[in-house]
Design a protein around this motif. Sequence first.
Motif, short mmCIF file in Angstrom:
data_model
loop_
_atom_site.label_atom_id
_atom_site.label_comp_id
_atom_site.label_asym_id
_atom_site.label_seq_id
_atom_site.Cartn_x
_atom_site.Cartn_y
_atom_site.Cartn_z
N VAL A 56 -0.25 6.81 2.29
CA VAL A 56 -0.77 7.61 3.32
C VAL A 56 -2.49 6.39 3.07
CG1 VAL A 56 -2.44 9.56 2.84
CG2 VAL A 56 -0.33 9.93 1.78
N ARG A 57 -2.45 5.72 2.36
CA ARG A 57 -3.47 4.59 2.43
C ARG A 57 -2.97 3.71 3.63
NH1 ARG A 57 -4.29 3.03 -3.77
NH2 ARG A 57 -5.54 4.86 -4.23
N ALA A 58 -1.10 3.20 4.33
CA ALA A 58 -1.55 2.66 4.91
C ALA A 58 -0.90 3.80 6.68
CB ALA A 58 -0.10 2.37 4.86
N SER A 59 -1.25 4.93 6.10
CA SER A 59 -1.25 5.94 7.11
C SER A 59 -2.57 6.01 7.63
CB SER A 59 -0.71 7.03 6.96
OG SER A 59 -1.18 8.02 8.10
N VAL A 60 -3.55 6.26 6.51
CA VAL A 60 -5.61 5.96 7.40
C VAL A 60 -5.84 4.48 8.11
CG1 VAL A 60 -7.16 6.05 5.84
CG2 VAL A 60 -5.78 7.75 4.87
N ILE A 61 -5.40 4.02 7.49
CA ILE A 61 -5.43 2.59 8.65
C ILE A 61 -5.41 2.63 9.51
CG2 ILE A 61 -5.01 -0.34 8.05
CD1 ILE A 61 -4.87 -0.58 5.17
N ALA A 62 -3.79 3.03 9.54
CA ALA A 62 -3.43 3.06 10.69
C ALA A 62 -4.16 4.49 12.03
CB ALA A 62 -2.15 3.45 10.88
N THR A 63 -4.57 4.53 11.26
CA THR A 63 -5.61 6.10 12.18
C THR A 63 -6.26 5.54 12.70
OG1 THR A 63 -4.22 7.86 10.97
CG2 THR A 63 -6.00 8.38 11.74
N VAL A 64 -7.80 4.49 12.05
CA VAL A 64 -9.12 3.99 12.19
C VAL A 64 -8.98 3.48 12.89
CG1 VAL A 64 -10.21 3.27 10.76
CG2 VAL A 64 -9.63 4.83 9.64
N VAL A 65 -7.66 2.51 12.99
CA VAL A 65 -7.41 1.49 14.20
C VAL A 65 -7.26 2.33 15.21
CG1 VAL A 65 -6.05 -0.18 15.45
CG2 VAL A 65 -6.19 0.49 12.48
N ALA A 66 -6.26 3.62 15.65
CA ALA A 66 -5.66 4.31 16.49
C ALA A 66 -6.89 4.94 17.05
CB ALA A 66 -4.79 5.27 16.22
N ILE A 67 -7.92 5.56 16.37
CA ILE A 67 -8.92 6.18 16.72
C ILE A 67 -9.85 4.73 17.23
CG2 ILE A 67 -11.74 6.96 15.83
CD1 ILE A 67 -10.46 8.58 13.01
N LEU A 108 0.78 -0.97 0.60
CA LEU A 108 -0.32 -0.07 0.16
C LEU A 108 0.99 1.05 -0.16
CD1 LEU A 108 -2.50 -0.59 2.57
CD2 LEU A 108 -2.97 -0.81 0.22
N GLN A 109 0.11 2.41 -0.90
CA GLN A 109 1.12 2.99 -0.73
C GLN A 109 0.98 3.88 0.71
OE1 GLN A 109 -1.14 5.45 -3.34
NE2 GLN A 109 -0.08 4.98 -5.27
N ILE A 169 -0.73 16.12 6.29
CA ILE A 169 0.47 17.01 6.58
C ILE A 169 1.57 15.53 5.78
CG2 ILE A 169 2.24 16.56 9.01
CD1 ILE A 169 0.43 18.48 10.19
N LEU A 170 1.20 14.13 6.09
CA LEU A 170 1.78 13.26 5.59
C LEU A 170 1.61 13.43 4.17
CD1 LEU A 170 4.14 10.67 6.28
CD2 LEU A 170 1.61 9.55 5.74
N TYR A 171 1.13 13.64 3.68
CA TYR A 171 0.83 13.48 2.01
C TYR A 171 1.27 14.73 0.96
CZ TYR A 171 -1.67 13.72 -2.23
OH TYR A 171 -1.91 14.17 -3.72
N ALA A 172 1.13 16.12 2.75
CA ALA A 172 1.89 16.92 2.04
C ALA A 172 3.74 17.06 1.98
CB ALA A 172 1.84 18.12 2.58
N ALA A 173 4.04 16.17 2.56
CA ALA A 173 5.66 16.17 3.03
C ALA A 173 5.89 14.98 1.96
CB ALA A 173 5.80 15.51 4.27
N THR A 174 5.33 13.56 1.91
CA THR A 174 5.69 12.44 0.59
C THR A 174 5.62 12.76 -0.83
OG1 THR A 174 4.33 10.91 2.38
CG2 THR A 174 5.41 10.52 0.05
#
Length: 168
Positions: free
Chosen positions: A45-56, A42-43, A97-102
């Motif tokens: 930001v997609r991996a990050s969104v999955i991780a964010t949802v689990v953390a939520i 996974l790209q 923020i991650l998207y802008a940096a990447t």
Amino acid sequence: MGHGASRLRRLVHEVAKFGAVGGAGVLVNLLVFNLVRHVTDLQVVRASVIATVVAIVFNYVGFRYFTYRDRDKSRRTREMSLFLLFSAIGLVIENGILYAATYGFGWDTPLQNNIFKFLGIGVATLFRFWSYRSWVFRALPAREAVADAESILKGERARRSRAKQRVP
């Protein structure tokens, strides 16, 4: 001790509990992020969104049953809806923020991904703390808090009188 010092002490206590749950949530977020990056294609930001949802999900359980367990529970559907709304805004802040940096700056090494993921979490956390305490986990209105305290005291008095009646 004055009313202001008491309020400050309660706020410090709340921030500490929020920080404990949030800190554990950050670890969950970063661990899931790196695990998904490691085991999938996974790209970032997609991996990050999955991780964010689990953390939520992790954070909601921690906030409801630890940090804000004494708060108004009468409107659970409203609470959950607002939590999800503000969490989604936090998700956009964090991953924006991650998207802008990447993709904006080309900072795409694993170390840079983790730095900007962490930075995004930090900025989103400030927003989440304000929104959760202001809108989601509302304090009980003073009248209800007093009524709750009085009913607890009445129950305690009744328990003591029953205990005294049993003593010979």
